[in-house]
Design an enzyme around this catalytic site. Sequence first.
Site, PDB file in Angstrom:
ATOM      1  CG  PHE A 235      -1.651  -1.294   1.444  1.00  0.00           C
ATOM      2  CD1 PHE A 235      -2.488  -1.831   0.523  1.00  0.00           C
ATOM      3  CD2 PHE A 235      -1.492  -2.246   2.303  1.00  0.00           C
ATOM      4  CE1 PHE A 235      -3.202  -3.042   0.423  1.00  0.00           C
ATOM      5  CE2 PHE A 235      -2.181  -3.342   2.590  1.00  0.00           C
ATOM      6  CZ  PHE A 235      -3.042  -3.831   1.620  1.00  0.00           C
ATOM      7  N   GLY A 462      -0.186  -8.454  -4.479  1.00  0.00           N
ATOM      8  CA  GLY A 462      -1.495  -9.056  -4.220  1.00  0.00           C
ATOM      9  C   GLY A 462      -2.361  -8.490  -5.586  1.00  0.00           C
ATOM     10  CB  THR A 463      -2.101  -5.633  -7.782  1.00  0.00           C
ATOM     11  OG1 THR A 463      -0.410  -6.150  -8.338  1.00  0.00           O
ATOM     12  CG2 THR A 463      -2.163  -4.869  -6.696  1.00  0.00           C
ATOM     13  CG  ASN A 632      -7.988 -10.700 -14.835  1.00  0.00           C
ATOM     14  OD1 ASN A 632      -9.230 -10.309 -14.489  1.00  0.00           O
ATOM     15  ND2 ASN A 632      -7.233 -11.466 -14.657  1.00  0.00           N
ATOM     16  CD  GLN A 639      -5.582  -3.834  -6.970  1.00  0.00           C
ATOM     17  OE1 GLN A 639      -5.214  -2.889  -6.328  1.00  0.00           O
ATOM     18  NE2 GLN A 639      -5.234  -5.033  -6.205  1.00  0.00           N
ATOM     19  N   GLY A 703      -3.960   3.435 -15.306  1.00  0.00           N
ATOM     20  CA  GLY A 703      -3.805   2.602 -14.103  1.00  0.00           C
ATOM     21  C   GLY A 703      -5.059   2.605 -13.414  1.00  0.00           C
ATOM     22  CD  GLU A 706      -2.006   3.829  -5.535  1.00  0.00           C
ATOM     23  OE1 GLU A 706      -1.400   3.881  -4.276  1.00  0.00           O
ATOM     24  OE2 GLU A 706      -1.562   4.343  -6.321  1.00  0.00           O
TER      25      GLU A 706
END
Length: 741
Positions: A235, A462-463, A632, A639, A703, A706
Amino acid sequence: MTGYIGKPLSRFDGSAKVRGTATYAAEFRPHGLVHAVLVPVTIAHGRVASLDTSAAERAPGVLKVFTPSSFPRLDVARAPVPPLGHSYLPLQDDQVLYDGQPIALAVAETLEQAEQAAQLLKATYQLAPAKVFGSGEARPPQRMNYAFEPTEQLIGDVDAGLAEAAAVVTGTYTLPTRHHNPMEPSATVAEWAGESLTLNTATQWAYAVRLVLASLFDMPPESVHVRCPFTGGGFGCKGFVWPHQVIAAAAARELGRPLKLVLTRAQMYTECGFQPAMRNRVRLGATRDGRLTAIDHETTSVTSVIEDYLEYGVAGTRGLYAVPNMRLVVKIEPAHVGTPTAMRAPHEGPGMFALETAMDELAYALDMDPLELRLKNDTQIDPSSGKPYSTRKLRECYLEGAWRFGWTRRPMQTGSLRDGRLAVGFGMASAIMSTFRFPASARLRMNADGRVIVEAAIQEIGTGTYTIFPQIAADVLAIEPAHVEMHLGSTDLPNAGPTTGSAATMGLGSAVHAAATDLKRRLIELALAQPDSPLHRMAAETLVARNAGLAAARDGNRFDTYADILRRGGIGQVVAEGSWSPGAPFDAAGHATPYSMRTFGAVFAEVTVDPDLGLVRLRRCVGVYNAGRIVNPKTAASQMTGGIIWGYGQAVLEESAVEPSYGAYLSKNLAGVMLPVSADIPDLEVAFVEDHDPHASAIGARGIGELGAVGVSAAIGNAVFHATGKRIRELPIRIERVLAM
Ligand code: MOS
């Protein structure tokens, strides 16, 4: 079957993680490993007056107790900040600049022995007054280590814009310091072999660790090998390089033994950054029909006395609404805390709480539906640069989200919805995030059996990086993703940049796309060189039909064909490389292009508020997002779901409170800091308004990671206002704040 980009594939590494076979940094146990424990100071400012190591040194198994007088000298000025987290290395002198700063390192044969030695250390301090956030002076930054946008931008005339407005709102919005709290604490295993260093470390940026250590130890970068096959969450707190990683390497060299240093949960609060507490002052003006005439947003966040770390609370404000007059200012206030760092949805995450709460207040001042106010001010032109957006489908996000949520059922009147004794409220907010872009490179190897290995020094936090890049290679090559393997997390592989800024899929995905395209071209050339092969004709046709074969083949699985080409040619392996760059080492919002690039979303939340207990519960939340092409949808939705949960924590739970007279965090553990748990989280609905962004990256993606954490706290706060008529401008929205009003 082809066309793997856009398929909701499950993570290839899911079962390894669930079964515990995925290996994290602290699990590496080289022969002869010794264990180190950091000893933190217990004051926030002053100096170490005395340090008695005698009992610790006599304890069983202890090899060494390093203090500032025995630790090797390192010249911090040799390493760039960032990626070094800050330009201060502890164990170099006796000054104390922040609570938790290490003053000693106990090293022993076992972890328990090192912990005991750390306990036996006796320190006395000369205490100096500690500055905490809110007690000092806000000032513009002087050192611009973390600059990526202007710290002051003036467009038009804000005062004139406010003077002509039919409605003006003014507010101060504050957010507390928060910590990353990843499941895996930061850990480093350092091992020297002569002049070569291998570091297994929990990181989001392996090449940065290499750069910093090579600089500090005056070594060729190639002699530093950083490995990180899995990172247990980050993070942002593992995005830069922090002193513990340097300390582990230096101590291992001194002792001539491989050494492991794992931060304790408490040390995770002081050794690797945090999201800085922030104060925002916002003024908005609008015409009677809801057109913004002025936005004034000034933000001040806490930083250390070491580094002018900037949290750009105005980053989202800069690009969200059509407005002729704008004043955006970023300031800092130094205090005796460690240096802050990026934390999931840095900048926009905290800053948008301020703007989007103020927008809700403006909607009420105008007696206008909050969604209608946003629709009125939507734009295709970035108001801060005047450039068109690469793509922006925020309007579609608003409409899709409103429809999914049932926004039209919302009465404007506060306190008008009830469920038994509970007050019910609906709130919404916009989400916006910078499009951070970094250069990336990748190598693809096709073995004689047709199987492909993707090599790139990306990290997996983890992404889904073990899944997404094989998916892209498989798409280009028209083979199954199961025939593609991902090798990542090592500086012995091509530099693929950091796993930060939501940028990995877009940047490395484009590099993998280029490498796979080149690999396919080579395979076609090989087939063309085999004139008696039946493949010759087919390959030639492909070549003509697809304009040198560079477009993705959509006509069946080519796996056997490739294996055949290699077999006939007697070729053991074909290697191809690809890279991608935004035209700069780092680009935040299309600065290097004629386009502005950001990602967008609309968040709708329903809450209940218990009028007697002041308890806020999230009942449901809908988030609809636009970020170009979605590679994906399953990992992307995951996310965004995680981001909404993150935003819920920001809204009602999380605060790393500082004791004002000592400058120390009150709770450095998971018991004293509230975080969301599964029982807090209702059904969350996530959808994408997908499009293809031809400007942001070669694969049409921007992106996304976040973005999901943005806007949620404002949507929840606005829903609390709708339920109760209470406007809470200070996060988190705790029981006592709800009851106090
Ligand atoms: Mo994210 S704060 O860029 O890891």
